[in-house]
Design an enzyme around this catalytic site. Sequence first.
Site, PDB file in Angstrom:
ATOM      1  N   HIS A   1      -6.271   6.692   0.787  1.00 13.84           N
ATOM      2  CA  HIS A   1      -5.335   6.441   1.877  1.00 13.84           C
ATOM      3  C   HIS A   1      -4.109   7.323   1.746  1.00 13.84           C
ATOM      4  CE1 HIS A   1      -3.450   4.266   5.166  1.00 13.84           C
ATOM      5  NE2 HIS A   1      -2.333   4.394   4.470  1.00 13.84           N
TER       6      HIS A   1
ATOM      7  N   TRP B   1       2.554   7.632  -2.076  1.00 11.43           N
ATOM      8  CA  TRP B   1       3.938   7.594  -1.622  1.00 11.43           C
ATOM      9  C   TRP B   1       4.870   7.049  -2.687  1.00 11.43           C
ATOM     10  CZ3 TRP B   1       0.130   4.903   1.150  1.00 11.43           C
ATOM     11  CH2 TRP B   1       0.122   3.522   1.032  1.00 11.43           C
TER      12      TRP B   1
ATOM     13  N   TYR C   1       9.545   1.225   0.383  1.00 12.56           N
ATOM     14  CA  TYR C   1       9.401   2.661   0.163  1.00 12.56           C
ATOM     15  C   TYR C   1      10.166   3.397   1.246  1.00 12.56           C
ATOM     16  CZ  TYR C   1       5.809   2.026   3.738  1.00 12.56           C
ATOM     17  OH  TYR C   1       5.152   1.681   4.891  1.00 12.56           O
TER      18      TYR C   1
ATOM     19  N   GLU D   1       0.382  11.216   6.784  1.00 10.91           N
ATOM     20  CA  GLU D   1       0.659  10.872   5.390  1.00 10.91           C
ATOM     21  C   GLU D   1       1.676  11.829   4.781  1.00 10.91           C
ATOM     22  OE1 GLU D   1      -0.365   8.107   3.465  1.00 10.91           O
ATOM     23  OE2 GLU D   1      -0.731   7.513   5.533  1.00 10.91           O
TER      24      GLU D   1
END
Length: 167
Positions: A35, A38, A46, A93
């Site tokens: 996925h 991060w 985050y 992403e």
Amino acid sequence: QANLCCFNSPGGALLQTQFWDTSPPTGPDDSWTLHGLWPDNCDGTYEANCDPKRAYSNITDILKAAGDDETLSVMQKYWKDYNGDDESFWEHEWSKHGTCISTLDPVCYPDYQPTEEVPIFFNRTVSLFQSLPSYNFLSDAGIVPSTSKTYTSAEIQAALSKNHDGM
């Protein structure tokens, strides 16, 4: 002042996420898919979308120009978008999470050239994924994706911990 090019801040940790999609099925039958990666603030939060100027829309081209065909090949197999638009997913992403990793900030590079940090992000994410074969760890313990069988959190954690301890 600490050099934020040497460690990720805030939080100091990175979170890599793998998943298994069944509806629609995404990726190989014998693996989790990737996925993302991060920065994690270690409190359940985050940072996100930290540098809109670096929200690149050509991840495949950037990786090819850098000679990262092997990374791209792994991504095409294991870093899948459930809607089939992998490029858009990778762009998301990168722009949402990759731009927030302090060690990838342009000031961390001597003679920075735009996009040079992108292959580093994708290479590292892929190498972490490859070093953590969670699907194998779980299936070796008899834990496999199922629409009828369930597993306890303790069973899953035990299977993962057993393999993590040996790493």
